[in-house]
Design an enzyme around this catalytic site. Structure first.
Site, PDB file in Angstrom:
ATOM      1  N   GLN A  17       2.220  10.286  -0.472  1.00 58.50           N
ATOM      2  CA  GLN A  17       2.555   9.157   0.393  1.00 58.50           C
ATOM      3  C   GLN A  17       3.993   8.660   0.346  1.00 58.50           C
ATOM      4  O   GLN A  17       4.591   8.361   1.395  1.00 58.50           O
ATOM      5  CB  GLN A  17       1.620   7.977   0.072  1.00 58.50           C
ATOM      6  CG  GLN A  17       1.800   6.818   1.023  1.00 58.50           C
ATOM      7  CD  GLN A  17       0.997   5.567   0.693  1.00 58.50           C
ATOM      8  OE1 GLN A  17       1.295   4.499   1.184  1.00 58.50           O
ATOM      9  NE2 GLN A  17      -0.031   5.678  -0.122  1.00 58.50           N
ATOM     10  N   GLU A 139       0.585   5.379  -6.900  1.00 60.20           N
ATOM     11  CA  GLU A 139       0.709   4.004  -6.404  1.00 60.20           C
ATOM     12  C   GLU A 139       0.382   2.916  -7.441  1.00 60.20           C
ATOM     13  O   GLU A 139       1.207   2.070  -7.762  1.00 60.20           O
ATOM     14  CB  GLU A 139      -0.209   3.842  -5.188  1.00 60.20           C
ATOM     15  CG  GLU A 139      -0.375   2.427  -4.663  1.00 60.20           C
ATOM     16  CD  GLU A 139       0.900   1.859  -4.072  1.00 60.20           C
ATOM     17  OE1 GLU A 139       1.565   2.577  -3.309  1.00 60.20           O
ATOM     18  OE2 GLU A 139       1.218   0.688  -4.351  1.00 60.20           O
ATOM     19  N   ASP A 168       4.182   3.235  -3.185  1.00 61.81           N
ATOM     20  CA  ASP A 168       4.430   4.452  -2.407  1.00 61.81           C
ATOM     21  C   ASP A 168       5.252   4.155  -1.153  1.00 61.81           C
ATOM     22  O   ASP A 168       6.406   4.564  -1.028  1.00 61.81           O
ATOM     23  CB  ASP A 168       3.102   5.083  -1.979  1.00 61.81           C
ATOM     24  CG  ASP A 168       2.481   5.898  -3.103  1.00 61.81           C
ATOM     25  OD1 ASP A 168       3.212   6.316  -4.004  1.00 61.81           O
ATOM     26  OD2 ASP A 168       1.267   6.120  -3.064  1.00 61.81           O
ATOM     27  N   GLY A 247       6.190 -20.800  -4.046  1.00 58.23           N
ATOM     28  CA  GLY A 247       7.561 -21.051  -3.592  1.00 58.23           C
ATOM     29  C   GLY A 247       7.747 -22.508  -3.214  1.00 58.23           C
ATOM     30  O   GLY A 247       6.956 -23.375  -3.611  1.00 58.23           O
ATOM     31  N   GLY A 248       8.771 -22.769  -2.412  1.00 61.24           N
ATOM     32  CA  GLY A 248       9.112 -24.139  -2.047  1.00 61.24           C
ATOM     33  C   GLY A 248       8.087 -24.800  -1.140  1.00 61.24           C
ATOM     34  O   GLY A 248       8.024 -26.021  -1.055  1.00 61.24           O
TER      35      GLY A 248
HETATM   36  N1  CAO Z   1       5.924  26.793  -3.063  1.00 59.56           N
HETATM   37  C1  CAO Z   1       5.617  27.046  -4.353  1.00 59.56           C
HETATM   38  N2  CAO Z   1       5.387  26.098  -5.254  1.00 59.56           N
HETATM   39  C2  CAO Z   1       5.464  24.815  -4.820  1.00 59.56           C
HETATM   40  C3  CAO Z   1       5.784  24.480  -3.496  1.00 59.56           C
HETATM   41  C4  CAO Z   1       6.024  25.539  -2.593  1.00 59.56           C
HETATM   42  N3  CAO Z   1       6.321  25.309  -1.320  1.00 59.56           N
HETATM   43  N4  CAO Z   1       5.789  23.135  -3.388  1.00 59.56           N
HETATM   44  C5  CAO Z   1       5.472  22.658  -4.591  1.00 59.56           C
HETATM   45  N5  CAO Z   1       5.268  23.670  -5.466  1.00 59.56           N
HETATM   46  C6  CAO Z   1       4.931  23.593  -6.876  1.00 59.56           C
HETATM   47  C7  CAO Z   1       6.071  23.033  -7.674  1.00 59.56           C
HETATM   48  O1  CAO Z   1       7.032  24.025  -7.951  1.00 59.56           O
HETATM   49  C8  CAO Z   1       5.355  22.501  -8.891  1.00 59.56           C
HETATM   50  O2  CAO Z   1       5.076  23.584  -9.767  1.00 59.56           O
HETATM   51  P1  CAO Z   1       5.492  23.591 -11.341  1.00 59.56           P
HETATM   52  O3  CAO Z   1       4.838  22.406 -11.960  1.00 59.56           O
HETATM   53  O4  CAO Z   1       4.959  24.900 -11.815  1.00 59.56           O
HETATM   54  O5  CAO Z   1       6.962  23.490 -11.455  1.00 59.56           O
HETATM   55  C9  CAO Z   1       4.049  22.021  -8.264  1.00 59.56           C
HETATM   56  O6  CAO Z   1       3.872  22.681  -7.034  1.00 59.56           O
HETATM   57  C10 CAO Z   1       4.083  20.549  -7.827  1.00 59.56           C
HETATM   58  O7  CAO Z   1       4.219  19.772  -8.883  1.00 59.56           O
HETATM   59  P2  CAO Z   1       4.094  18.172  -8.826  1.00 59.56           P
HETATM   60  O8  CAO Z   1       4.290  17.738 -10.237  1.00 59.56           O
HETATM   61  O9  CAO Z   1       4.994  17.544  -7.854  1.00 59.56           O
HETATM   62  O10 CAO Z   1       2.611  17.942  -8.277  1.00 59.56           O
HETATM   63  P3  CAO Z   1       1.362  17.263  -8.954  1.00 59.56           P
HETATM   64  O11 CAO Z   1       0.273  17.372  -7.975  1.00 59.56           O
HETATM   65  O12 CAO Z   1       1.094  17.787 -10.309  1.00 59.56           O
HETATM   66  O13 CAO Z   1       1.792  15.706  -9.130  1.00 59.56           O
HETATM   67  C11 CAO Z   1       2.622  13.609  -8.306  1.00 59.56           C
HETATM   68  C12 CAO Z   1       1.795  14.873  -8.007  1.00 59.56           C
HETATM   69  C13 CAO Z   1       2.669  12.795  -7.044  1.00 59.56           C
HETATM   70  C14 CAO Z   1       1.951  12.796  -9.426  1.00 59.56           C
HETATM   71  C15 CAO Z   1       4.053  14.006  -8.736  1.00 59.56           C
HETATM   72  O14 CAO Z   1       4.596  14.838  -7.715  1.00 59.56           O
HETATM   73  C16 CAO Z   1       4.980  12.841  -8.974  1.00 59.56           C
HETATM   74  O15 CAO Z   1       4.927  12.170  -9.991  1.00 59.56           O
HETATM   75  N6  CAO Z   1       5.897  12.598  -8.027  1.00 59.56           N
HETATM   76  C17 CAO Z   1       6.921  11.591  -8.162  1.00 59.56           C
HETATM   77  C18 CAO Z   1       6.389  10.217  -7.963  1.00 59.56           C
HETATM   78  C19 CAO Z   1       5.713  10.060  -6.623  1.00 59.56           C
HETATM   79  O16 CAO Z   1       6.261  10.275  -5.572  1.00 59.56           O
HETATM   80  N7  CAO Z   1       4.490   9.574  -6.688  1.00 59.56           N
HETATM   81  C20 CAO Z   1       3.831   9.159  -5.479  1.00 59.56           C
HETATM   82  C21 CAO Z   1       2.612   9.905  -5.270  1.00 59.56           C
HETATM   83  S1  CAO Z   1       1.697   9.172  -3.979  1.00 59.56           S
HETATM   84  O17 CAO Z   1       2.744   9.033  -2.841  1.00 59.56           O
END
Ligand code: CAO
Length: 426
Positions: A17, A139, A168, A247-248
């Site tokens: 998101q 979130e 988010d 607030g105020g």
């Molecule tokens: N081709 C190949 N691999 C891909 C890819 C693509 N097109 N797109 C993503 N990937 C892979 C990445 O390389 C990564 O792999 P590795 O861990 O092996 O390096 C994996 O997919 C994605 O990892 P991630 O950590 O982003 O995904 P997750 O589902 O484990 O975690 C989230 C999700 C949201 C918790 C994490 O991305 C995060 O903390 N993001 C930052 C904070 C954020 O935006 N949070 C809001 C979430 S709700 O809006």
């Protein structure tokens, strides 16, 4: 008509998101947003909270309007080559992967800069540098760590998260502002830069008034919180204030006619000081106008709960819309509690494009929230979200300039299909 961000091309590496909120806004302002998705799966939200089997969820469709989608396996060597070419031909890369993911993919800030020094790289992470920088965040984690949960809810209850996605969507909004600001600076310097927003920081920014109150607490009780008048002592930190405005201009949520059966038959009523006398007349308490116990804001502060209880005896005899009309005729600010069912039907929101009906090839018609930011010279039109990889060929050929043979080679190398398919092909 041209759009404000015409000519800006975004490599949209976002998911879930926070990031998609940001890139959707940029798309509404006219940027060409190319969503790079993992082959076979795409943004995980496509398949989450599905209301119709095998159809992109509303979660996905409502956050990815006006974008194009290319599938690319960025762990595949040929996929990396394509990504490099995309970096060279885009203005902004937006991502909200977990900490370190982009580096592990081989695309550090230094590498991206060497490929395209004009590129702006915009990232959302849960936390900024510090003890939690390596943590993944969703979130409600941001709401809890950014100060919102500790200050939301009722004093006697547990901390509460809010339905508004301040972690988010709130951080996505912050990031969008950072991106357009960096684009503006680039027109002067010719150089890109890193734009980073931590969700904790975004939430804390939205809780600014609570940090204000934290410091005021050192100088005595918070008199605008109704617990003050109830003689309930304050602790070390800003308490949960229920529905106090804090607030105020004191306010509270009051029952209206029908509250026994309708969970949304309530109104937020503000006792704004300049209209106090009108409030007194409206609720049948004209004597309060001259009573020194009620006539001034400081005199009223210790009695907020009792005052709102009295006002409620009047609001409970009217519907929330009747209260809204009668109060606003007298310039008294208040707001009915509008349910999602009521907002979905609201014709004025439809007329301004804040609520829009969108048609989707596999889902059919659905409602969405359009662009809440209205630019007179760059009106936003909402077009449907892309199917997974819908524009892969068009982007490889028309945007990146690959020949038909090169596209075929990219595909044969498995760069646009899931790894399992690649293995089968081999
Ligand atoms: N081709 C190949 N691999 C891909 C890819 C693509 N097109 N797109 C993503 N990937 C892979 C990445 O390389 C990564 O792999 P590795 O861990 O092996 O390096 C994996 O997919 C994605 O990892 P991630 O950590 O982003 O995904 P997750 O589902 O484990 O975690 C989230 C999700 C949201 C918790 C994490 O991305 C995060 O903390 N993001 C930052 C904070 C954020 O935006 N949070 C809001 C979430 S709700 O809006």
């Amino acid at each position: 008509m041209t759009k404000a961000l015409d000519g800006v091309r975004i490599l949209d590496f976002t998911h879930v998101q926070s990031g998609p909120t940001c890139t959707q806004l940029l798309a509404w302002f006219g940027a060409d947003v190319i969503k790079v998705e993992r082959p076979g799966v795409g943004d995980i939200t496509r398949g989450q909270l599905q209301d119709i089997p095998k159809v992109d969820s509303l979660y996905f469709t409502m956050l990815n309007h006006n974008k194009r989608s290319i599938t690319l396996d960025t762990k595949n060597p040929k996929g990396k080559e394509v990504l490099e070419r995309m970096i060279k031909s885009c203005d902004v890369l937006v991502e909200n992967f977990g900490p370190g993911v982009l580096d592990r993919m081989g695309f550090t800030w230094e590498k991206i800069q060497s490929l395209n020094p004009r590129m702006i790289v915009a990232s959302i992470k849960g936390f900024g540098p510090g003890p939690y920088e390596d943590c993944k965040v969703y979130e409600n984690v941001a709401q809890c760590t950014g100060g919102a949960a500790s200050t939301t809810g009722f004093r006697e209850g547990p901390p509460l998260v809010t339905g508004a996605q301040i972690g988010d969507s709130g951080t996505g909004l912050h990031l969008a502002l950072g991106i357009v600001t960096a684009l503006y600076q680039r027109t002067m310097t010719g150089k890109g830069q890193l734009v980073t927003c931590a969700m904790q920081d975004g939430v804390l920014n939205l809780c600014r008034v609570k940090l204000r109150d934290q410091q005021r607490l050192a100088h005595g009780p918070l008199k605008e919180y109704s617990q003050f008048g109830q003689n309930i002592p304050f602790g070390k930190a800003v308490p949960r204030a229920g529905n106090d405005s804090g607030g105020g201009q004191p306010g509270w949520i009051l029952k209206c006619k029908g509250w026994e059966t309708d969970p949304d038959a309530y109104i937020y009523f503000i006792t704004q000081a300049p209209v106090w006398e009108k409030i007194c007349d409206l609720i049948g308490k004209s004597e309060w106008k001259t009573d020194p116990e009620y006539a001034t804001p400081p005199a009223r502060l210790p009695k907020l709960k009792a005052i709102f209880d009295t006002i409620e005896q009047w609001t409970i005899t009217k519907t929330k819309f009747e209260v809204m009309k009668l109060a606003n005729e007298r310039d008294i600010p208040c707001g009915p509690i509008l349910s999602m069912a009521e907002l979905a039907e609201d014709q004025s929101l439809r007329a301004t494009g804040t609520v829009v009906e969108v048609d989707h090839p596999t889902r059919g018609k659905y409602l969405s929230v359009g662009n809440p930011i209205k630019l007179s010279a760059s009106p936003a039109e909402v077009t449907r979200s892309p199917l997974l990889g819908e524009h892969t060929d068009e982007i490889l050929g028309q945007v990146l300039g690959y020949t038909a043979d090169e596209v075929a080679a990219i595909k044969a190398a498995g760069a646009t299909t899931p790894p399992a398919k690649k293995a089968a092909a081999e």
